[in-house]
Scaffold this motif. Structure first.
Motif, PDB file in Angstrom:
ATOM      1  N   ARG A  59      46.193 -40.874 -22.991  1.00  0.00           N
ATOM      2  CA  ARG A  59      44.832 -40.786 -22.261  1.00  0.00           C
ATOM      3  C   ARG A  59      43.609 -41.518 -22.924  1.00  0.00           C
ATOM      4  O   ARG A  59      42.856 -42.062 -22.262  1.00  0.00           O
ATOM      5  CB  ARG A  59      44.420 -39.172 -22.415  1.00  0.00           C
ATOM      6  N   SER A  62      44.056 -45.165 -21.512  1.00  0.00           N
ATOM      7  CA  SER A  62      43.118 -45.116 -20.442  1.00  0.00           C
ATOM      8  C   SER A  62      41.688 -45.331 -20.268  1.00  0.00           C
ATOM      9  O   SER A  62      40.977 -45.779 -19.513  1.00  0.00           O
ATOM     10  CB  SER A  62      43.601 -44.141 -19.370  1.00  0.00           C
ATOM     11  N   LEU A  63      41.087 -44.338 -21.598  1.00  0.00           N
ATOM     12  CA  LEU A  63      39.711 -44.229 -21.495  1.00  0.00           C
ATOM     13  C   LEU A  63      39.329 -45.843 -21.891  1.00  0.00           C
ATOM     14  O   LEU A  63      38.243 -46.280 -21.460  1.00  0.00           O
ATOM     15  CB  LEU A  63      39.388 -43.312 -22.695  1.00  0.00           C
ATOM     16  N   LEU A  66      39.015 -48.061 -19.123  1.00  0.00           N
ATOM     17  CA  LEU A  66      37.812 -47.853 -18.221  1.00  0.00           C
ATOM     18  C   LEU A  66      36.568 -48.685 -18.587  1.00  0.00           C
ATOM     19  O   LEU A  66      35.814 -49.195 -18.212  1.00  0.00           O
ATOM     20  CB  LEU A  66      37.332 -46.353 -18.190  1.00  0.00           C
ATOM     21  N   SER A  88      30.578 -41.018 -16.301  1.00  0.00           N
ATOM     22  CA  SER A  88      31.979 -40.427 -16.796  1.00  0.00           C
ATOM     23  C   SER A  88      31.957 -40.281 -18.312  1.00  0.00           C
ATOM     24  O   SER A  88      32.729 -39.662 -19.140  1.00  0.00           O
ATOM     25  CB  SER A  88      33.217 -40.822 -16.155  1.00  0.00           C
ATOM     26  N   ILE A 115      38.977 -36.378 -21.113  1.00  0.00           N
ATOM     27  CA  ILE A 115      39.504 -37.903 -20.768  1.00  0.00           C
ATOM     28  C   ILE A 115      40.571 -37.637 -19.004  1.00  0.00           C
ATOM     29  O   ILE A 115      40.040 -38.187 -18.334  1.00  0.00           O
ATOM     30  CB  ILE A 115      40.341 -38.625 -21.738  1.00  0.00           C
ATOM     31  N   GLU A 116      41.221 -36.706 -19.228  1.00  0.00           N
ATOM     32  CA  GLU A 116      41.922 -36.189 -18.114  1.00  0.00           C
ATOM     33  C   GLU A 116      40.967 -36.123 -16.947  1.00  0.00           C
ATOM     34  O   GLU A 116      41.382 -36.586 -15.846  1.00  0.00           O
ATOM     35  CB  GLU A 116      43.112 -34.984 -18.500  1.00  0.00           C
ATOM     36  N   LEU A 119      39.781 -39.266 -15.797  1.00  0.00           N
ATOM     37  CA  LEU A 119      40.734 -40.293 -15.380  1.00  0.00           C
ATOM     38  C   LEU A 119      41.297 -39.683 -13.938  1.00  0.00           C
ATOM     39  O   LEU A 119      41.631 -40.449 -12.911  1.00  0.00           O
ATOM     40  CB  LEU A 119      42.076 -40.098 -16.232  1.00  0.00           C
ATOM     41  N   GLN A 120      41.120 -38.424 -13.721  1.00  0.00           N
ATOM     42  CA  GLN A 120      41.369 -37.839 -12.261  1.00  0.00           C
ATOM     43  C   GLN A 120      40.467 -38.365 -11.415  1.00  0.00           C
ATOM     44  O   GLN A 120      40.573 -38.872 -10.133  1.00  0.00           O
ATOM     45  CB  GLN A 120      41.438 -36.416 -12.327  1.00  0.00           C
ATOM     46  N   SER A 123      40.771 -42.237 -11.111  1.00  0.00           N
ATOM     47  CA  SER A 123      42.052 -42.915 -11.222  1.00  0.00           C
ATOM     48  C   SER A 123      42.249 -44.232 -10.166  1.00  0.00           C
ATOM     49  O   SER A 123      42.971 -45.144 -10.517  1.00  0.00           O
ATOM     50  CB  SER A 123      43.175 -41.856 -10.718  1.00  0.00           C
ATOM     51  N   LEU A 126      40.642 -47.301 -11.923  1.00  0.00           N
ATOM     52  CA  LEU A 126      41.458 -47.649 -13.005  1.00  0.00           C
ATOM     53  C   LEU A 126      42.977 -48.498 -12.596  1.00  0.00           C
ATOM     54  O   LEU A 126      43.043 -49.336 -12.958  1.00  0.00           O
ATOM     55  CB  LEU A 126      41.892 -46.413 -13.763  1.00  0.00           C
ATOM     56  N   LYS A 127      43.290 -47.953 -11.398  1.00  0.00           N
ATOM     57  CA  LYS A 127      44.225 -48.652 -10.706  1.00  0.00           C
ATOM     58  C   LYS A 127      43.935 -50.086 -10.232  1.00  0.00           C
ATOM     59  O   LYS A 127      44.468 -50.906 -10.596  1.00  0.00           O
ATOM     60  CB  LYS A 127      44.919 -47.877  -9.478  1.00  0.00           C
TER      61      LYS A 127
END
Length: 182
Positions: A59, A62-63, A66, A88, A115-116, A119-120, A123, A126-127
């Protein structure tokens, strides 16, 4: 000897964490974008130096992505999406934690949950950014140095296409959510 612990957060638990996030974000409204990005990056750097459980490490990566998306000048993130990501990330600029970070194995669990949640919400952003980075790396290696002249136009076309796909996916999510509510 390792111990594996699994837990599930209920909708009420998630609502609690979301309200905590909203409170912290409202407290950080006086921070500049630069301060928020710096503090979020400091958390990522601090986490990278720690022995993190895998669920936190993935996670955290992923942060970091971002943060990179907001700072990537070639991505040229639209202002509305930029504000969403900065809002966020604001949670991570506040030093107060539910679980103090220095507690081995558990100290970053609240950060991982937050973070989750981010990410939700982010998402698709991020993708889209990951797709852009993959395209950019592939295209740069394929095109070679002599083709850099037209670089901005192929980046612009790719950005537009990826963002268009992201917005369509976002609309699809909203439509499915709305139909479930009805």
């Amino acid at each position: 000897m390792a111990i594996e612990i699994n837990f599930e957060l209920s909708d009420a638990d998630l609502a609690h964490f979301k309200s905590m996030m909203d409170k912290v974000i409202s407290k950080t409204s006086h921070y500049s974008e630069s301060e928020i990005l710096t503090k979020a990056q400091q958390l990522v750097d601090e986490m990278e130096k720690s022995e993190l459980p895998e669920f936190v490490r993935t996670r955290m990566a992923s942060l970091a992505t971002l943060i990179d998306a907001v700072q990537d000048k070639e991505w040229q993130i639209p202002e509305e999406e930029r504000k969403d990501i900065i809002a966020s990330l604001a949670y991570f600029s506040e030093p107060e934690d539910v679980v103090p970070d220095h507690i081995p194995g558990l100290g970053y669990i609240d950060d991982a949950i937050m973070i989750e949640l981010v990410l939700q919400d982010m998402s698709l952003d991020l993708k889209a950014y990951s797709e852009f980075c993959s395209f950019r790396a592939t295209e740069e290696s394929r095109r070679g140095e002599d083709a850099k002249v037209d670089r901005e136009s192929w980046l612009a076309g790719t950005r537009a296409q990826i963002r268009s796909n992201m917005r369509r996916q976002r609309q699809g999510r909203k439509s499915r959510l709305f139909s479930r509510i009805m």
